[in-house]
Write an enzyme that holds these catalytic residues in place. Structure first.
Site, PDB file in Angstrom:
ATOM      1  CG  LEU A   8      25.373   6.891  23.638  1.00 39.11           C
ATOM      2  CD1 LEU A   8      24.348   7.733  24.398  1.00 39.11           C
ATOM      3  CD2 LEU A   8      26.797   7.293  24.006  1.00 39.11           C
ATOM      4  NE  ARG A  15      14.593  -3.491  31.200  1.00 37.27           N
ATOM      5  CZ  ARG A  15      14.009  -2.524  30.488  1.00 37.27           C
ATOM      6  NH1 ARG A  15      12.740  -2.631  30.158  1.00 37.27           N
ATOM      7  NH2 ARG A  15      14.702  -1.481  30.083  1.00 37.27           N
ATOM      8  CD  GLN A  73      28.710   5.376  30.752  1.00 40.48           C
ATOM      9  OE1 GLN A  73      28.140   4.551  30.053  1.00 40.48           O
ATOM     10  NE2 GLN A  73      28.086   6.427  31.269  1.00 40.48           N
ATOM     11  CB  THR A  79      22.415   9.159  27.730  1.00 38.13           C
ATOM     12  OG1 THR A  79      21.586  10.192  28.298  1.00 38.13           O
ATOM     13  CG2 THR A  79      21.593   7.884  27.658  1.00 38.13           C
ATOM     14  CB  ALA A 380      21.608 -47.420  -2.805  1.00 33.52           C
ATOM     15  CB  SER A 405      23.880 -51.014  -4.156  1.00 32.03           C
ATOM     16  OG  SER A 405      23.041 -50.391  -5.088  1.00 32.03           O
ATOM     17  CB  ALA A 423      26.171 -54.726  -5.702  1.00 28.14           C
ATOM     18  NE  ARG A 440      29.335 -59.908  -5.246  1.00 27.52           N
ATOM     19  CZ  ARG A 440      28.644 -59.349  -6.220  1.00 27.52           C
ATOM     20  NH1 ARG A 440      28.421 -58.051  -6.236  1.00 27.52           N
ATOM     21  NH2 ARG A 440      28.154 -60.097  -7.183  1.00 27.52           N
TER      22      ARG A 440
HETATM   23  C1  UD1 Z   1      17.143   7.563  26.777  1.00 29.53           C
HETATM   24  C2  UD1 Z   1      16.799   9.029  26.678  1.00 29.53           C
HETATM   25  C3  UD1 Z   1      15.310   9.193  26.395  1.00 29.53           C
HETATM   26  C4  UD1 Z   1      14.931   8.432  25.132  1.00 29.53           C
HETATM   27  C5  UD1 Z   1      15.395   6.984  25.235  1.00 29.53           C
HETATM   28  C6  UD1 Z   1      15.193   6.313  23.897  1.00 29.53           C
HETATM   29  C7  UD1 Z   1      18.328  10.167  28.158  1.00 29.53           C
HETATM   30  C8  UD1 Z   1      18.535  10.772  29.489  1.00 29.53           C
HETATM   31  N1  UD1 Z   1      17.148   9.643  27.909  1.00 29.53           N
HETATM   32  O1  UD1 Z   1      16.374   6.998  27.839  1.00 29.53           O
HETATM   33  O2  UD1 Z   1      14.999  10.574  26.227  1.00 29.53           O
HETATM   34  O3  UD1 Z   1      13.529   8.508  24.941  1.00 29.53           O
HETATM   35  O4  UD1 Z   1      16.788   6.930  25.562  1.00 29.53           O
HETATM   36  O5  UD1 Z   1      15.465   4.966  24.044  1.00 29.53           O
HETATM   37  O6  UD1 Z   1      19.235  10.182  27.347  1.00 29.53           O
HETATM   38  N2  UD1 Z   1      23.785   4.185  27.957  1.00 29.53           N
HETATM   39  C9  UD1 Z   1      25.134   4.204  28.213  1.00 29.53           C
HETATM   40  N3  UD1 Z   1      25.569   4.610  29.425  1.00 29.53           N
HETATM   41  C10 UD1 Z   1      24.727   5.046  30.392  1.00 29.53           C
HETATM   42  C11 UD1 Z   1      23.344   5.021  30.121  1.00 29.53           C
HETATM   43  C12 UD1 Z   1      22.888   4.589  28.893  1.00 29.53           C
HETATM   44  O7  UD1 Z   1      25.940   3.839  27.369  1.00 29.53           O
HETATM   45  O8  UD1 Z   1      25.210   5.429  31.461  1.00 29.53           O
HETATM   46  C13 UD1 Z   1      23.323   3.724  26.636  1.00 29.53           C
HETATM   47  C14 UD1 Z   1      22.518   2.443  26.707  1.00 29.53           C
HETATM   48  O9  UD1 Z   1      23.339   1.336  26.560  1.00 29.53           O
HETATM   49  C15 UD1 Z   1      21.557   2.604  25.540  1.00 29.53           C
HETATM   50  C16 UD1 Z   1      21.384   4.107  25.408  1.00 29.53           C
HETATM   51  O10 UD1 Z   1      22.463   4.685  26.094  1.00 29.53           O
HETATM   52  O11 UD1 Z   1      22.104   2.105  24.336  1.00 29.53           O
HETATM   53  C17 UD1 Z   1      20.068   4.600  25.993  1.00 29.53           C
HETATM   54  O12 UD1 Z   1      20.027   4.242  27.342  1.00 29.53           O
HETATM   55  P1  UD1 Z   1      18.699   3.744  28.040  1.00 29.53           P
HETATM   56  O13 UD1 Z   1      18.957   3.547  29.486  1.00 29.53           O
HETATM   57  O14 UD1 Z   1      18.106   2.640  27.261  1.00 29.53           O
HETATM   58  O15 UD1 Z   1      17.757   4.980  27.761  1.00 29.53           O
HETATM   59  P2  UD1 Z   1      16.990   5.873  28.801  1.00 29.53           P
HETATM   60  O16 UD1 Z   1      17.956   6.506  29.751  1.00 29.53           O
HETATM   61  O17 UD1 Z   1      15.893   5.089  29.340  1.00 29.53           O
END
Ligand code: UD1
Ligand code: CA
Length: 455
Positions: A8, A15, A73, A79, A380, A405, A423, A440
């Site tokens: 994912l 940030r 996506q 997630t 050198a 050199s 040189a 030279r």
């Molecule tokens: C998620 C988990 C949480 C866990 C935490 C660990 C869920 C709902 N929550 O939190 O339980 O403790 O990770 O880090 O799953 N991502 C996507 N598409 C999305 C949202 C996220 O690809 O729509 C990817 C992000 O890029 C990242 C990962 O999923 O690599 C986790 O997403 P992030 O938003 O960091 O985690 P949380 O939702 O805060």
């Protein structure tokens, strides 16, 4: 049984305050997500599905040497929604290992443990206990029923009591394709963040009476995700300290384990010594008894036994045999190939040149596109003039030659065995064996010279 992996990586990474997609930021010179891909490739896996959202073109070109299923996506709705984008690539009978794209240090061993736990249950979760679990999904277990996992509750949805739980979801889990697809179909977004939570599948599994077990990583840093530059820098340091530990285990003397950076693969012999602020990039091989002085950069190179590289030297795509003496302030550029006992001193640049046994280029020289024999002494300030502005030409210096050199050797040119160049010469024609060449301006001395006086 086939193993499909879903990574994912669609999160924007706001940030990081960067135009680059978060997962392309590098740790040890390698994109965060590529660390994960390489680790996944090291386990026995059949397909890798990458869920991405931003910077698709950048991602595709950065990861072009990996075989991936690309799953867009377009909108980040959580997630669970992210996993849905990869659903069509996953077979019902597959085991599906879901990983987060921003935790680069996940190890082969931990993934193998998680996969192994799944063999004796229906759903395996990678969990960890944190002193400060704020913001993370909490692992809810049923104490009245053998501590079975019953759900994951997200921080924002958790009760005060649930927030006291320190065992958290790392986001990494494995289950069968069939179960996953059935559960994904039932997800809703009625929660505090209006997101489709992947974590909701845990309660669904529990309500179907599925066995849910957990594994823990060997090292907590393995599951740390990167959300900002501070976390990236902190994880980079943790990673580097671990490599430093491993090098010391192998017998390397490090002047300061906090001041070495390995961005690639460093292979070492016995009794290697590395002073502070060395940077190793790409594939670097150091033989036995090699010593690296402070502030050196070595990239894709091979350093022979007993070679001494002194402070502030830069070496890239170069090779030395045994017992060479390099630097301080030497630069070996691509194609530098040094035989045993060669000396290259301060402010010397070497490029695409073979230098024979025991030859010396000790001070302030440029040697490029050259073939240099054994026991040659390059004085050198000697320059091989290899470039006419359009084409490059070769300089050939045979065994036992002495170049005085501050000479310019205008290529193409050959200085034959045993010859001497006086040189300050500008050499444009071949010099025959054992000849002395001087090219030279002749010196004139004018007697009784009247010095100018102040007006
Ligand atoms: C998620 C988990 C949480 C866990 C935490 C660990 C869920 C709902 N929550 O939190 O339980 O403790 O990770 O880090 O799953 N991502 C996507 N598409 C999305 C949202 C996220 O690809 O729509 C990817 C992000 O890029 C990242 C990962 O999923 O690599 C986790 O997403 P992030 O938003 O960091 O985690 P949380 O939702 O805060
Ligand atoms: Ca989120």
């Amino acid at each position: 049984m086939a193993l499909s992996v879903i990574i994912l990586a669609a999160g924007k990474g706001t940030r990081m305050k960067s135009d680059l997609p978060k997962v392309l930021h590098t740790l040890a010179n390698k994109p965060i997500v590529e660390h994960i891909i390489d680790t996944v490739k090291s386990i026995d896996c059949d397909s890798i599905n990458l869920v991405y959202g931003h910077g698709g073109d950048l991602l595709k070109s950065a990861l072009s040497n990996h075989q991936l299923n690309w799953c867009l996506q377009a909108e980040q709705l959580g997630t669970g929604h992210a996993v849905m984008q990869a659903e069509s690539f996953v077979g019902d009978a597959d085991d599906v290992l879901i990983l987060v794209g921003d935790a680069p240090l996940i190890s082969k061993q931990t993934l193998e443990q998680l996969v192994a736990v799944k063999q004796s249950c229906d759903l395996a979760l990678l969990t960890v206990n944190l002193d400060d679990p704020t913001g993370m999904g909490r692992i809810v277990r049923d104490q009245s029923n053998g501590d079975n996992i019953v759900e994951i509750v997200e921080h924002k949805d958790a009760t005060d009591t649930q927030r006291l739980i320190t065992e958290i979801n790392t986001g990494m889990m494995i289950m069968s394709g069939q179960d996953l697809k059935r559960w994904l179909g039932k997800l809703s977004n009625s929660n505090a963040q209006n997101e489709y939570y992947l974590t909701d599948v845990i309660a669904m599994a529990a309500s179907e009476g599925k066995r849910i077990q957990s594994a823990q990583p060997n090292w907590q840093k393995e599951v740390e995700g990167i959300n900002n530059r501070k976390q990236l820098a902190a994880l980079e340091r943790a990673y580097q300290l671990k490599i430093a530990d491993e090098l010391m285990e192998q017998g390397v003397r490090l002047a300061d384990p906090a001041r070495i950076d390995v961005r690639g693969q460093l292979t070492v012999g016995k009794d290697v010594s590395v002073d502070i602020n060395a940077v190793f990039e790409g594939t670097v091989v150091l033989g036995n008894n090699v010593s690296i002085g402070p502030n050196c950069v070595l990239k894709d190179c091979e350093i022979g036994d007993g070679t001494n590289i002194e402070a502030f030297s830069h070496i890239e795509q170069a090779k030395t045999q045994a017992n060479c003496q390099i630097g301080p302030y030497a630069r070996l550029r691509p194609g530098s190939d040094l035989s045993a006992g060669v000396k290259v001193g301060n402010f010397v640049e070497i490029k695409k040149a073979n230098i024979g046994k025991g030859s010396k280029v000790n001070h302030l020289s440029y040697i490029g596109d050259a073939q240099i024999g054994e026991a040659v002494n390059i004085g050198a300030g000697t320059i091989t003039c290899n470039y006419d502005g359009v084409n490059k030409f070769k300089t050939n210096i045979q065994d036992g030659v002495f170049i005085g050199s501050n000479s310019s050797l205008v290529a193409p040119v050959t200085i034959e065995k045993g010859a001497t160049v006086g040189a300050g010469s500008t050499i444009t024609k071949a010099v025959a064996a054992d000849n002395l060449a001087i090219a030279r301006g002749k010196q004139r001395n004018i007697s009784n010279w009247q010095k100018p006086s102040k007006k």
